[in-house]
Design a protein around this motif. Sequence first.
Motif, short mmCIF file in Angstrom:
data_model
loop_
_atom_site.label_atom_id
_atom_site.label_comp_id
_atom_site.label_asym_id
_atom_site.label_seq_id
_atom_site.Cartn_x
_atom_site.Cartn_y
_atom_site.Cartn_z
N LEU A 116 0.85 -1.19 0.00
CA LEU A 116 0.00 0.00 0.00
C LEU A 116 0.88 1.24 0.00
CD1 LEU A 116 -2.61 -1.14 2.70
CD2 LEU A 116 -2.57 -1.64 0.24
N LEU A 117 0.76 2.04 -1.04
CA LEU A 117 1.61 3.21 -1.21
C LEU A 117 0.78 4.48 -1.26
CD1 LEU A 117 3.89 1.77 -4.04
CD2 LEU A 117 4.50 2.00 -1.63
N ARG A 137 1.95 -2.34 6.22
CA ARG A 137 2.32 -2.39 4.81
C ARG A 137 2.06 -1.08 4.09
NH1 ARG A 137 3.98 -6.90 3.24
NH2 ARG A 137 3.54 -6.56 1.03
N LEU A 138 1.80 -0.03 4.85
CA LEU A 138 1.57 1.30 4.29
C LEU A 138 2.88 2.09 4.27
CD1 LEU A 138 -0.07 3.68 3.26
CD2 LEU A 138 -0.90 4.05 5.59
N VAL A 139 3.28 2.52 3.08
CA VAL A 139 4.54 3.23 2.87
C VAL A 139 4.28 4.45 2.02
CG1 VAL A 139 6.94 3.03 2.08
CG2 VAL A 139 5.70 0.97 2.84
N ARG A 160 5.16 2.18 12.55
CA ARG A 160 4.46 0.90 12.43
C ARG A 160 4.71 0.22 11.09
NH1 ARG A 160 0.44 4.14 14.93
NH2 ARG A 160 -0.69 4.43 12.96
N THR A 161 5.45 0.88 10.19
CA THR A 161 5.72 0.29 8.89
C THR A 161 6.76 -0.81 9.02
OG1 THR A 161 5.35 2.47 7.88
CG2 THR A 161 6.39 0.78 6.52
N GLN A 167 11.32 -2.48 1.94
CA GLN A 167 12.14 -3.16 0.93
C GLN A 167 11.33 -3.44 -0.33
OE1 GLN A 167 13.49 -6.64 3.02
NE2 GLN A 167 14.95 -5.51 4.28
N GLU A 168 10.07 -3.84 -0.16
CA GLU A 168 9.22 -4.11 -1.32
C GLU A 168 8.90 -2.83 -2.09
OE1 GLU A 168 5.76 -6.34 -0.33
OE2 GLU A 168 6.89 -8.01 0.51
#
Length: 316
Positions: A116-117, A137-139, A160-161, A167-168
């Motif tokens: 999730l970006l 998974r939020l970046v 919390r990331t 890395q992904e």
Amino acid sequence: MSGSGSGTRTVTVIGAGTIGLGWIALFLGHGLRVRVNSRRADAPAHVNEALELLSPFLPEGTADPATFAARLEFEPDLERAVAGADVVVENAPENLELKQELFERIGKAARPDALLLSSTSTLNPDDMGARMADSGRLVVGHPFNPPHVVPLVEVVAGERTSAEAVQEAVAFFESVSRVPIVLRKPILAFAANRLQSALLRESVHLVREGVVTLEELDRVVTHSIGLRWATIGPFLAFHLGGGTGGLRKWLTTLGAGLESGWELLGRPPMDDETIHSLIEQAEQAYGAMSYEELVRARDTKQTAILRTLARTDRAT
């Protein structure tokens, strides 16, 4: 982040504004399936017009624009748009409450392993994901406009990331020919926009004081520091400015008065008079050309620079 069953990853792009359109073009150019989520009733026509404008300036080696339609779809329902996607890229307006609502819904509807970006230029991942059950998974993947041309993407993690998500994110942006830089700590407005803002402040000051016109200021930059910065950054520039002694010599000689020089920089008020003057000068300087003409001129020059630099790098 696993690939989709077809072997081609699916990216959901939320929002079809300036940044979203650039992402759509870039992702299609790199062979990805792109699912567009937009509240615009005319989203298909709007996106297709933008693709015609932007696709000539995609990186060398990208897919033929004739193949884009087969990998492009539109889904106005947010939950259906993100379901099954490998990557979700959010480009909504800079409104924290809106983004919190979006990511709360995205977190429930997206695959648990989806990346999730957010393209936000100001907000922290932890704040945007505050209403998510798990925002690990939020970046932030903040591009520098236009994202289909300018390679930089600032990657910003929250507390919390997860390290895996970062890395992904880096791997994903590298796969679409971007240059991701992971910021070592979150800071308001990140790095590139802070640098841009510092230059803009002094630019406004010089124009407001009548030192140069707005158009002349742009020419000062493009014929000096802009040209320099297309190849080397400010620290390397001054490292070379010190001759064989490098930055050590420059900081102890020519650069010894930096702080006193900083005190001379302007702090222009953005009052009605200043704003009116800037708008008037911009319209006089650039009003004869349409937005599309200005975009083509900008992207033609920027693409030429990037391609020349790439050929030079390959030759050395």
